[in-house]
Design a protein around this motif. Structure first.
Motif, PDB file in Angstrom:
ATOM      1  N   CYS A  29       4.880   2.254   3.176  1.00 11.67           N
ATOM      2  CA  CYS A  29       5.438   3.704   3.679  1.00 11.67           C
ATOM      3  C   CYS A  29       6.823   3.548   2.846  1.00 11.67           C
ATOM      4  N   SER A  45      12.555   8.434  -2.432  1.00 16.16           N
ATOM      5  CA  SER A  45      11.515   9.613  -2.151  1.00 16.16           C
ATOM      6  C   SER A  45      11.478  10.329  -3.408  1.00 16.16           C
ATOM      7  N   ARG A  52       4.244  10.360  -8.265  1.00 17.53           N
ATOM      8  CA  ARG A  52       3.049  11.141  -7.762  1.00 17.53           C
ATOM      9  C   ARG A  52       2.778  12.210  -8.696  1.00 17.53           C
ATOM     10  N   ASP A  59      -0.106   9.810  -2.354  1.00 14.01           N
ATOM     11  CA  ASP A  59       0.342   9.776  -0.762  1.00 14.01           C
ATOM     12  C   ASP A  59      -0.484  10.155   0.333  1.00 14.01           C
ATOM     13  N   ARG A  60      -0.339   9.699   1.608  1.00 21.28           N
ATOM     14  CA  ARG A  60      -0.953  10.283   2.557  1.00 21.28           C
ATOM     15  C   ARG A  60      -0.073  10.172   3.736  1.00 21.28           C
ATOM     16  N   ARG A  61      -0.322  11.162   4.545  1.00 21.38           N
ATOM     17  CA  ARG A  61       0.813  11.353   5.702  1.00 21.38           C
ATOM     18  C   ARG A  61      -0.135  10.669   7.080  1.00 21.38           C
ATOM     19  N   GLU A  62       0.583   9.713   7.893  1.00 21.98           N
ATOM     20  CA  GLU A  62      -0.101   9.250   9.053  1.00 21.98           C
ATOM     21  C   GLU A  62       1.047   9.416  10.153  1.00 21.98           C
ATOM     22  N   LEU A  64       4.270   9.974  11.560  1.00 21.74           N
ATOM     23  CA  LEU A  64       5.557  10.187  11.003  1.00 21.74           C
ATOM     24  C   LEU A  64       5.813   9.602   9.555  1.00 21.74           C
ATOM     25  N   TRP A  65       4.838   8.674   9.290  1.00 25.42           N
ATOM     26  CA  TRP A  65       4.756   7.889   8.111  1.00 25.42           C
ATOM     27  C   TRP A  65       4.405   8.466   7.032  1.00 25.42           C
ATOM     28  N   VAL A  66       4.880   8.581   5.686  1.00 21.94           N
ATOM     29  CA  VAL A  66       4.064   8.943   4.480  1.00 21.94           C
ATOM     30  C   VAL A  66       3.869   7.579   3.661  1.00 21.94           C
ATOM     31  N   TYR A  67       2.688   7.178   3.477  1.00 24.77           N
ATOM     32  CA  TYR A  67       2.368   5.952   2.835  1.00 24.77           C
ATOM     33  C   TYR A  67       2.037   6.316   1.239  1.00 24.77           C
ATOM     34  N   TYR A  68       2.371   5.486   0.217  1.00 27.17           N
ATOM     35  CA  TYR A  68       2.085   5.615  -0.967  1.00 27.17           C
ATOM     36  C   TYR A  68       1.329   4.441  -1.472  1.00 27.17           C
TER      37      TYR A  68
END
Length: 115
Positions: A29, A45, A52, A59-62, A64-68
């Motif tokens: 993240c 970012s 990206r 990336d994906r959002r989970e 509050l977190w954005v993971y790369y």
């Protein structure tokens, strides 16, 4: 993505360090990358957005977190470059420092998921 764009992305210290951490950890993240590199969230970012846009990372959002992570659709030649780079930099600064800093991060959002 062209070869010129790919190598230009790797030529930046922040982007290369982020990619090498993602190569070892599969998915991280933004907060993990900021902690490991000791850089601000906007700085990290901005570089992740460039990676990206080139299709080097996804990336994906989970919550509050954005993971790369490194894109699974990355051309094989680009994956080979990243693999060789990771092998070649093993044990050298600043990459070992980044790994050590990441290991000291308390409350990593992905730690429970990765355990």
């Amino acid at each position: 993505m062209t070869a010129t764009e790919f190598f230009s992305a790797l030529a930046n210290d922040t982007r290369l360090r982020c990619l090498m951490l993602m190569w070892r950890h599969a998915e991280l993240c933004v907060c993990e990358l900021t902690h490991a590199l000791g850089a601000s969230q906007p700085h990290i970012s901005r570089h992740l957005a460039q990676l990206r846009e080139l299709g080097i990372v996804t990336d994906r959002r989970e919550g509050l977190w954005v993971y790369y992570r490194i894109s699974p659709t990355l051309p094989s030649w680009a994956g080979s470059v990243l693999s060789e780079t990771a092998s070649g930099i093993a044990g050298s600064a600043p990459f070992t420092h980044d790994e050590a800093a990441l290991a000291t991060m308390a409350n990593r959002p992905g730690a429970a998921r990765c355990a």
